[in-house]
Design a protein around this motif. Structure first.
Motif, PDB file in Angstrom:
ATOM      1  N   CYS A 250       0.839  -1.206   0.000  1.00 50.59           N
ATOM      2  CA  CYS A 250       0.000   0.000   0.000  1.00 50.59           C
ATOM      3  C   CYS A 250       0.874   1.256   0.000  1.00 50.59           C
ATOM      4  CB  CYS A 250      -0.922   0.007   1.223  1.00 50.59           C
ATOM      5  SG  CYS A 250      -2.267  -1.180   1.159  1.00 50.59           S
TER       6      CYS A 250
ATOM      7  N   MET B  75      -7.127   5.268   0.076  1.00 48.18           N
ATOM      8  CA  MET B  75      -8.336   4.452   0.169  1.00 48.18           C
ATOM      9  C   MET B  75      -8.569   3.643  -1.095  1.00 48.18           C
ATOM     10  SD  MET B  75     -10.094   4.165   2.933  1.00 48.18           S
ATOM     11  CE  MET B  75     -11.713   3.703   2.316  1.00 48.18           C
ATOM     12  N   SER B  76      -8.275   4.241  -2.245  1.00 49.73           N
ATOM     13  CA  SER B  76      -8.463   3.508  -3.497  1.00 49.73           C
ATOM     14  C   SER B  76      -7.475   2.357  -3.625  1.00 49.73           C
ATOM     15  CB  SER B  76      -8.297   4.464  -4.686  1.00 49.73           C
ATOM     16  OG  SER B  76      -6.949   4.932  -4.784  1.00 49.73           O
TER      17      SER B  76
ATOM     18  N   HIS C  18      -8.682  -0.346  -0.478  1.00 44.56           N
ATOM     19  CA  HIS C  18     -10.113  -0.583  -0.297  1.00 44.56           C
ATOM     20  C   HIS C  18     -10.454  -2.054  -0.121  1.00 44.56           C
ATOM     21  CE1 HIS C  18      -9.689  -1.352  -4.615  1.00 44.56           C
ATOM     22  NE2 HIS C  18     -10.829  -2.015  -4.554  1.00 44.56           N
ATOM     23  N   ARG C  19      -9.593  -2.948  -0.571  1.00 48.31           N
ATOM     24  CA  ARG C  19      -9.844  -4.382  -0.406  1.00 48.31           C
ATOM     25  C   ARG C  19      -9.191  -4.940   0.852  1.00 48.31           C
ATOM     26  NH1 ARG C  19      -9.027  -6.759  -6.583  1.00 48.31           N
ATOM     27  NH2 ARG C  19     -10.694  -5.524  -7.571  1.00 48.31           N
TER      28      ARG C  19
ATOM     29  N   SER D 113      -8.153   0.031   6.309  1.00 48.37           N
ATOM     30  CA  SER D 113      -9.054   1.048   5.749  1.00 48.37           C
ATOM     31  C   SER D 113      -9.112   2.309   6.606  1.00 48.37           C
ATOM     32  CB  SER D 113     -10.458   0.466   5.565  1.00 48.37           C
ATOM     33  OG  SER D 113     -10.966   0.013   6.809  1.00 48.37           O
TER      34      SER D 113
END
Length: 584
Positions: free
Chosen positions: A545, A559-560, A563-564, A569
């Motif tokens: 990330c 967040m994009s 998101h998974r 999050s």
């Protein structure tokens, strides 16, 4: 008419709302308050003085109150605002940041609950009709994680002196009630006083200290052991940085060599990483011992009595246990506990002396070869470690507002445990920094407290001074970019990036410049960071990330990317909120 407070540190609910919330929200919150029949903070909480009642949070079912309120019909929006108000005046998890203190009078609930000290009888009393209903522990002895279940007998019972505590209960689906928490009833002027040591301990303020108490009876043997000089005592503390850096714990073991009976007490306290530690745990054990000795005093009769010797493996605690009248230094660590500990010892009817024993002797000496004090110290150490693990698991900690403290200093709701001057300077600095960073659009006021400033400070101190200056300039947007250099009239510099020609070369542009050379240098820096993160054994998903986020250079939100990954999050949302609107 002035309605008196029901508990120590009680407050009027709407006064706190007016102080902390926007005036446009006052009318709706007040409408809900009347609907829920709330006047004081004490009506929000259970007996523990910490937890807001679930029924109050829901905003659906009003409490039964002796205070009369006008009829109100709030809207759905009012209920949502009500829950927001509860979070603002308490905390996001609906727990008071500073717990309510001891009771001053009977609660203003229409139905008051009383319980005996042995918890064998629970009595509901209608305060208007004075009718009562007796509850006893369920036949199957059912005990939930929330508390013991009690069944209604259908019989009434007289409210006698045996009912020494108020109780909070919740109703279960099968008609039983579950005991949530208790607190001592106010002691009237005609009361002779507690008749047993257990009752005396339970009459002290801050009953959260005694959830781990086991006196092996009502404590009569303890009094006899003091009189005969057969009492042996040891206490120890624990701190596990790898479990929780903000938690300290204590274990106390008391043994009588004549009757061979053993008592124990334990507790865990959550403070802050800079406050918690093994030393604080050791002092907590001393505080438990001092309070028990203090409670025993009025029950012992006329002395003199043999001195009670306390074994402890911490020289600092031993020193404070012996020297109770020397002044503390301004920067004395755990000063709040030391003051309270020494003051209570000085009030004890029995002389208490401290001796030092070496800890963890069972690691190198067989158990049977240890002295009795060493054995008790080992047991106290294990007890302290066990209660720390259990407290962290169950999220149950004592209140830090200790009985018989001569004074307490709270700065922004946080209890000062060391230098008062330093605490006030630190809070002033934090307030000024929050205001300045918001004004400069570096960090908004809402996001300021989400940053781990203690960690930032510790990391900065590990760097050379000139690198710290570089970081300061970068965060403050005062790097030697052409935006800043062009302001110097003595230099013929245009506010243009010398690499890509973009107008206004800001600090943020340094890492976002699309020039081929700067881009290559940026990605090389990201690779170095990636190698470092792998060396620290960080979670691989989090590394992905971070690296992906950096490689997109502001073109993608965290967040994009995350998101998974529900685990990250909330962190991702905080990162995006922090950078949204930041000046570059």
């Amino acid at each position: 008419m002035i309605v008196p407070h029901a508990r120590e540190r009680d407050r009027v609910f709407m006064e706190e709302v007016v102080r902390t919330m926007d005036c446009s929200e006052w009318v709706a919150i007040n409408r809900m308050r009347k609907k829920m029949k709330i006047y004081f903070f004490s009506q929000l909480s259970h007996c523990d003085g910490l937890t807001v009642r679930d029924s109050v949070v829901s905003g659906i079912f009003p409490i039964s109150s002796l205070i009369e309120f006008p009829h109100e019909e709030p809207t759905i929006q009012d209920r949502r605002l009500w829950q927001k108000a509860l979070r603002v005046v308490t905390s996001p998890n609906y727990r008071f940041q500073i717990p309510l203190g001891y009771t001053l009078r009977v609660p203003y609930d229409l139905h008051a609950w009383y319980i005996t000290s042995d918890r064998d009888r629970l009595l509901q009393v209608d305060q208007e009709s004075r009718k009562s209903t007796l509850y006893i522990p369920s036949q199957n002895g059912r005990r939930t994680r929330s508390g013991t279940a009690y069944s209604c007998t259908g019989r009434s019972s007289e409210l006698t002196a045996d009912y020494t505590q108020f109780a909070s209960v919740t109703t279960a689906t099968d008609g039983t009630v579950i005991l949530h928490s208790t607190i001592d009833t106010p002691v009237s002027a005609t009361t002779e006083g507690p008749r047993t040591l257990l009752a005396a301990i339970h009459s002290l303020p801050n009953q959260s200290l005694w959830h781990g108490l086991d006196l092996d009876g009502n404590g009569d043997w303890f009094l006899d052991a003091i009189r005969s000089g057969s009492l042996v005592v040891a206490h120890d503390g624990s701190y596990k940085e790898h479990v929780d850096r903000s938690v300290s714990s204590a274990g106390l073991i008391i043994f009588c060599t004549r009757c061979r009976r053993l008592a124990k007490a334990s507790c865990a306290e959550r403070t802050f990483p800079g406050t918690a530690g093994n030393y604080r745990g050791e002092l907590l054990g001393g505080l438990l011992l001092a309070l028990i000795m203090y409670a025993a005093g009025p029950l012992l009769g006329h002395g003199p009595f043999p001195a009670v010797e306390i074994a402890c493996d911490n020289m600092g605690v031993v020193g404070h246990g012996k020297n109770r009248h020397t002044s503390l230094k301004d920067k004395q660590k755990q000063a709040d506990l030391i003051r309270c500990f020494r003051a209570i010892l000085a009030k004890c009817a029995v002389t208490v002396t401290y001796v030092h024993v070496y800890g963890h002797q069972d690691d190198k000496i067989p158990w049977d070869d240890l002295t009795l004090q060493q054995q008790l110290n080992v047991l106290a150490d294990k007890l302290a470690k066990d209660v720390l693990d259990r407290a962290v698991r169950d999220n149950f900690f004592i209140s830090s507002l200790f009985p018989l403290e001569s004074f307490r200093v709270l700065v922004n709701g946080k209890k000062v445990t060391s230098s008062i001057k330093e605490a006030m300077y630190e809070e002033w600095g934090r307030t000024e920094a929050r205001s300045l960073m918001a004004k400069r659009k570096i960090v908004s006021e809402d996001n300021f407290n989400k940053i781990y400033w203690e960690g930032v400070g510790a990391a900065m101190m590990a760097y050379p001074q000139m690198f710290r200056v570089y970081v300061l300039k970068h965060v403050s947007h005062f790097q030697g970019t052409n935006r800043q250099l062009s302001r110097d009239a003595s230099q013929a510099v245009d506010n243009v990036c010398p690499c890509c020609g973009t107008i206004d070369e800001s600090t943020g542009h340094i890492t976002r410049c699309l020039d081929e050379g700067r881009t290559e240098m940026f990605y090389e820096s990201v690779d170095v960071l990636c190698d470092f993160l792998h060396e620290t054994h960080m979670d691989g998903r989090l590394i992905d990330c971070i690296i992906t986020y950096l490689e997109h250079r502001g073109e993608k939100t965290m967040m994009s990317i995350a998101h998974r990954m529900p685990l990250f999050s909330s962190v991702a949302a905080d990162i995006d909120a922090h950078l949204d609107g930041t000046a570059y």
